[in-house]
Design a protein around this motif. Structure first.
Motif, short mmCIF file in Angstrom:
data_model
loop_
_atom_site.label_atom_id
_atom_site.label_comp_id
_atom_site.label_asym_id
_atom_site.label_seq_id
_atom_site.Cartn_x
_atom_site.Cartn_y
_atom_site.Cartn_z
N LYS A 33 0.66 -1.13 0.06
CA LYS A 33 -0.07 0.12 -0.10
C LYS A 33 0.82 1.13 -0.05
O LYS A 33 1.69 1.34 0.72
CB LYS A 33 -0.87 -0.03 1.17
N VAL A 34 0.74 2.20 -0.85
CA VAL A 34 1.22 3.37 -1.11
C VAL A 34 0.26 4.39 -0.54
O VAL A 34 -0.43 4.55 -1.16
CB VAL A 34 1.87 3.44 -2.48
N GLU A 35 1.01 5.29 0.31
CA GLU A 35 0.34 6.51 0.75
C GLU A 35 0.40 7.60 -0.18
O GLU A 35 1.50 7.64 -0.69
CB GLU A 35 0.58 6.86 2.03
N PRO A 36 -0.69 8.23 -0.60
CA PRO A 36 -0.46 9.37 -1.70
C PRO A 36 0.52 10.32 -1.08
O PRO A 36 0.47 10.76 0.04
CB PRO A 36 -1.96 9.85 -1.68
N LYS A 37 1.22 10.89 -2.05
CA LYS A 37 2.17 12.09 -1.56
C LYS A 37 1.63 13.20 -2.29
O LYS A 37 1.96 14.21 -1.65
CB LYS A 37 3.52 11.66 -2.25
N TYR A 38 0.82 13.13 -3.37
CA TYR A 38 0.49 14.41 -4.00
C TYR A 38 -1.06 14.45 -4.19
O TYR A 38 -1.45 13.12 -4.54
CB TYR A 38 1.26 14.45 -5.56
N PHE A 39 -1.55 15.33 -4.06
CA PHE A 39 -2.95 15.33 -3.99
C PHE A 39 -3.35 16.67 -5.14
O PHE A 39 -3.21 17.90 -4.96
CB PHE A 39 -3.61 16.08 -2.76
N LEU A 48 -3.85 7.84 -14.20
CA LEU A 48 -2.90 7.61 -13.01
C LEU A 48 -2.84 6.30 -12.30
O LEU A 48 -2.42 6.48 -11.15
CB LEU A 48 -3.03 8.81 -12.50
N SER A 49 -3.33 5.31 -12.80
CA SER A 49 -3.51 4.00 -12.02
C SER A 49 -2.16 3.54 -11.56
O SER A 49 -2.11 2.90 -10.89
CB SER A 49 -4.52 3.15 -12.84
N ASP A 50 -1.21 4.12 -12.53
CA ASP A 50 0.17 3.27 -12.30
C ASP A 50 0.97 4.26 -11.32
O ASP A 50 2.16 3.98 -10.98
CB ASP A 50 1.06 3.44 -13.73
N ARG A 51 0.18 5.36 -10.92
CA ARG A 51 0.97 6.39 -9.90
C ARG A 51 0.12 6.45 -8.75
O ARG A 51 -0.71 7.48 -8.43
CB ARG A 51 0.87 7.76 -10.61
N PRO A 52 0.06 5.38 -7.90
CA PRO A 52 -0.73 5.21 -6.29
C PRO A 52 -0.23 6.55 -5.62
O PRO A 52 -1.03 6.84 -4.74
CB PRO A 52 -0.29 4.13 -5.94
N ASP A 53 0.93 7.09 -5.85
CA ASP A 53 1.41 8.34 -5.05
C ASP A 53 0.86 9.50 -5.46
O ASP A 53 0.63 10.61 -4.55
CB ASP A 53 3.08 8.46 -5.20
N ILE A 54 -0.16 9.62 -6.43
CA ILE A 54 -0.88 10.73 -6.69
C ILE A 54 -2.25 10.42 -6.67
O ILE A 54 -3.10 9.53 -7.12
CB ILE A 54 -0.71 11.13 -8.20
#
Length: 402
Positions: free
Chosen positions: A128-134, A154-160
């Motif tokens: 689980k990757v917590e979002p870094k950018y909102f 952006l499904s490949d960018r769980p950080d967004i």
């Protein structure tokens, strides 16, 4: 002489009978005796199974009137070696292989081999990757379709993470509260917002009220008021030093409303350029070669699919994905990934607090040139008579967020 004549006839008849019997024996229809003429076995004792002739069908039990016929067994034919007469084999016993049918108990069933369950590779759970950018998506129904398409992109960018500030039917001209005020409250209520995408204006082709006066769409005063409200939204976003991606209105099926959307796009273009930014509308992605509205067109992967809904306004899933692609390019530029998937850092926002939008494009087809009577673009300075009052539209002093 008399006995010799009858002997000759008897030999000829016997030879003809043997030939006829051999012909009938090799005929498929003759090799299957009629079950109506099968002899019944006595019920007092069990007779041993009779030897079956090659290709013959025999019953394992005698048929009974009114009941289902008993199971039968077809004995496969024995391979022939040389010249043989089947009739003589049955009469005197042939040297071929004799097959004895095995009697099957009544009601017995043959179990089918159990199918082996398919083994699927167990995928390890993704960490689980917590979002870094909102990234906030603001606007009306266009923004809702954009948010869905952007989440898929952006499904490949769980950080967004994509967050929504969407109000159906509310655009730039809406008040109580205004869009600028709604965005201020939304951004203030969030712990973190790193960028804003604006997509709105489907319901903005309506008269604007100013006191007791009402100004029709496309009139000079309407253009002026609309431009000032666009500036209010831009100021509300830039005062937080937030990068902004502003998408223009797409074409619609109704030609009159499509022309209105093109008119609004021209006002947006002028205001964004006045703030030192470039503007790109999405018009070219949803028209045909003759610049007419196209409900069907190429998707991002090149397939010809339906992009717009039957109402001629909304987007299908493929259409929303294509619409969001214009914003996706800028979001990936703002929040790139470094080597090994680590964040390479966000483009410095303090050094360039103006608007970030996607690249410029030719003028929207069908748009009308605007007159030069639009209000001046705020430049962040007062008139020289004194400091700009706090909170006024041209107050560009930056207050750090708490």
């Amino acid at each position: 002489m008399f006995p010799h004549r009858w002997a000759t006839r008897l030999a000829a008849g016997l030879t003809a009978g043997l030939i006829m019997a051999s012909v009938l024996a090799v005929t498929p229809a003759a090799s299957q005796p009629d079950p109506r003429y099968q002899q019944r076995q006595p019920s007092s004792r069990q007779l041993p199974p009779r030897q079956a002739a090659p290709g013959e069908v025999i019953y394992l039990a005698p048929p009974v009137r009114g009941q289902r016929p008993p199971p039968s067994v077809r004995v496969p034919p024995v391979p022939q070696t040389g010249f043989r007469i089947p009739f003589l084999d049955r009469l005197f016993g042939g040297s071929g292989q004799v097959l004895t049918p095995q009697q099957q108990p009544s009601g017995a069933t043959v179990a089918a081999p159990s199918a082996q369950p398919e083994r699927t590779a167990v995928q390890p759970p993704r960490p689980k990757v917590e979002p870094k950018y909102f990234v906030a998506v603001a606007g009306d129904e266009l923004a809702e379709a954009l948010a869905g398409g952007l989440e898929e992109a952006l499904s490949d960018r769980p950080d967004i993470a994509v967050i929504r500030s969407v109000t159906a039917g509310k655009g730039i001209i809406g008040r109580d509260p205004s869009m600028a005020q709604s965005l201020r409250e939304f951004i203030g209520s969030r712990k973190k917002v790193d960028a804003v995408i604006v997509a709105t204006g489907l319901g903005d082709q309506a008269p604007l009220s100013e006191g007791k006066a009402e100004h029709a769409f496309r009139t000079t005063r309407w253009n002026q008021i609309f431009a000032m409200r666009v500036d209010e939204v831009l100021i509300a976003l830039t005062e937080r030093r937030l990068p902004v991606v502003w998408l223009g209105l797409p074409p619609v099926a109704d030609e009159e409303r499509a022309g209105g959307n093109a008119h609004i796009n021209e006002i947006l273009r002028q205001r964004l350029i006045g703030f030192g930014a470039s503007f790109h509308d999405v018009w070219a992605g949803f028209v045909d070669d003759e610049e007419a509205f196209a409900a069907v067109g190429p998707s991002l992967d090149g397939r010809n699919v339906r992009l717009r809904l039957a109402d001629g306004v909304g987007f299908t899933r493929s259409g929303a994905r294509k619409y969001a692609h214009y914003a996706e390019i800028e979001i990936r530029r703002l929040f790139p990934l470094g080597k090994g998937g680590e964040d390479a850092g966000v483009i410095a926002k303090a050094s360039d607090p103006s608007i970030h939008v996607i690249t410029a494009a030719p003028r929207t087809a069908g748009a009308t040139l605007l007159s030069a009577d639009l209000p001046a673009i705020p430049r962040g300075r007062g008139s020289g008579d004194g400091p700009v009052p706090t909170g006024r539209a041209d107050d560009f002093r930056w207050t750090p967020a708490n």
